[in-house]
Structures are given as structure tokens and as C-alpha cells.
Design an enzyme around this catalytic site. Sequence first.
Site, PDB file in Angstrom:
ATOM      1  N   CYS A  73      36.826  95.497  53.448  1.00 36.79           N
ATOM      2  CA  CYS A  73      36.940  96.241  54.703  1.00 36.79           C
ATOM      3  C   CYS A  73      35.650  97.009  55.016  1.00 36.79           C
ATOM      4  CB  CYS A  73      38.065  97.269  54.610  1.00 36.79           C
ATOM      5  SG  CYS A  73      39.707  96.592  54.484  1.00 36.79           S
ATOM      6  N   GLU A  75      35.293 100.084  55.970  1.00 41.62           N
ATOM      7  CA  GLU A  75      35.242 101.459  55.463  1.00 41.62           C
ATOM      8  C   GLU A  75      34.717 101.499  54.034  1.00 41.62           C
ATOM      9  OE1 GLU A  75      37.653  99.920  57.009  1.00 41.62           O
ATOM     10  OE2 GLU A  75      38.935 101.263  58.162  1.00 41.62           O
ATOM     11  N   CYS A 115      41.345 101.504  51.405  1.00 40.38           N
ATOM     12  CA  CYS A 115      40.185 102.271  51.895  1.00 40.38           C
ATOM     13  C   CYS A 115      40.447 103.766  51.814  1.00 40.38           C
ATOM     14  CB  CYS A 115      39.837 101.854  53.323  1.00 40.38           C
ATOM     15  SG  CYS A 115      39.115 100.210  53.403  1.00 40.38           S
TER      16      CYS A 115
HETATM   17  N1  THU Z   1      39.920  95.620  57.957  1.00 45.92           N
HETATM   18  C1  THU Z   1      38.976  96.597  57.870  1.00 45.92           C
HETATM   19  O1  THU Z   1      37.773  96.337  57.826  1.00 45.92           O
HETATM   20  N2  THU Z   1      39.409  97.874  57.799  1.00 45.92           N
HETATM   21  C2  THU Z   1      40.709  98.258  57.822  1.00 45.92           C
HETATM   22  O2  THU Z   1      40.992  99.439  57.667  1.00 45.92           O
HETATM   23  C3  THU Z   1      41.766  97.269  58.021  1.00 45.92           C
HETATM   24  C4  THU Z   1      41.340  95.863  58.003  1.00 45.92           C
HETATM   25  C5  THU Z   1      39.454  94.235  57.996  1.00 45.92           C
HETATM   26  C6  THU Z   1      39.778  93.432  56.775  1.00 45.92           C
HETATM   27  C7  THU Z   1      39.792  92.031  57.327  1.00 45.92           C
HETATM   28  O3  THU Z   1      38.462  91.544  57.349  1.00 45.92           O
HETATM   29  C8  THU Z   1      40.263  92.203  58.761  1.00 45.92           C
HETATM   30  O4  THU Z   1      40.067  93.569  59.081  1.00 45.92           O
HETATM   31  C9  THU Z   1      41.726  91.838  58.975  1.00 45.92           C
HETATM   32  O5  THU Z   1      42.550  92.505  58.080  1.00 45.92           O
END
Ligand code: THU
Length: 163
Positions: A73, A75, A115
Site C-alpha cells: 500500500c 501508506e 497500514c
Molecule cells: N491500497 C493502498 O495503497 N492503501 C490502502 O489503504 C488501501 C489499499 C492499495 C493496495 C492495492 O494496490 C489497491 O489499493 C487495492 O486494494
Amino acid sequence: MERKKIGFELLIYENENELSQNDQKLLRDAAKARENAYAPYSKFKVGAAVLLENGEVVIGNNQENASYPSGLCAERVAIFHAGAKYPGVAVKSIAISASSSKHEVGVPAAPCGNCRQSIIEYEQKQNTPISLLLRSEKGPIYKCSSMADILPLAFNSSFLGDS
Ligand code: THU
């Protein structure tokens, strides 16, 4: 038996002009970082911008992988980036910006559980709150003043009994 209610204050802004200049800039940095997300599988792009006590801003975005669980993710990319580049420098706030090419995201996307856990480690280590600014492509901006607010009863190193 004791009953305890745990809650927190969420600030909701309809317009970015209501925010401080610093918060507006951090949200813009997060939205810019979002553009470079690598999200070919979910089509859900997230950008994060971390403001440090020394004034520096460190960014991250989600990085996906054909082996789905290997991705990370935005974050965590951002907070680990900050920890790697400026070790020991306190984090003041994190802005997060999300969008999807499949549908319009009108509600601010909040950090996932993993996260939250990763970020709260930094909050506890530095012993000062890390505030959060959340916004999707459209719609309101959410602000909360501490990571602990959105991760009550968090697990932490004290449970490990080493300190
Ligand atoms: N994702 C994030 O980058 N941050 C979050 O807090 C939730 C989800 C990303 C992970 C993945 O690449 C995409 O969003 C779908 O879940």
C-alpha cells in the site's frame, strides 16, 4: 462490569480552502504521488505524502505485483520511505489520496488495517501524534488528529515484554 465507549473526533471539510496552506499542499503532494502508483491489477491508485518535523515531505504510492500479496500500500511505502531516509525524525502528518479508473471514488479512502498498524508504530516511537488527511478524487476531506484514534486498542511492543 465496566462499560467504556471509545470514540474520536473526525473533522470533515467540504472545501480544501478551509484547510491550512500546509495541509492543502500535503494533499496536493499525495494526489501527485498517486499519479505514479503502479496499480495495473486493481486500477485503484493511492498516493501518500508524509510531512516530517524537519519540514521535508516524503511520498509513496501503491506498488502492485502479479503475485498479489507481494504488493504494498501507498501508506506503508511512504512511511517506510520516511523511516529509511530520515531515521529518528518525527512524522507530523500523512495525507492520503485515492482514485479508481473503474468508478468514481467520492468518499475518502482510509488506510487499511496493516497500514494503521505500521504507522502507529512510528507514532508510539516518537510519542507525538501523527495526524491524517484523507481525500479521494472528489468529495469531502477528512482530518483526524492521531493514528491512535483510528486504531484503538492497538497491539504494540509492550506486549512483547522486552522493554
Ligand atoms: N491500497 C493502498 O495503497 N492503501 C490502502 O489503504 C488501501 C489499499 C492499495 C493496495 C492495492 O494496490 C489497491 O489499493 C487495492 O486494494
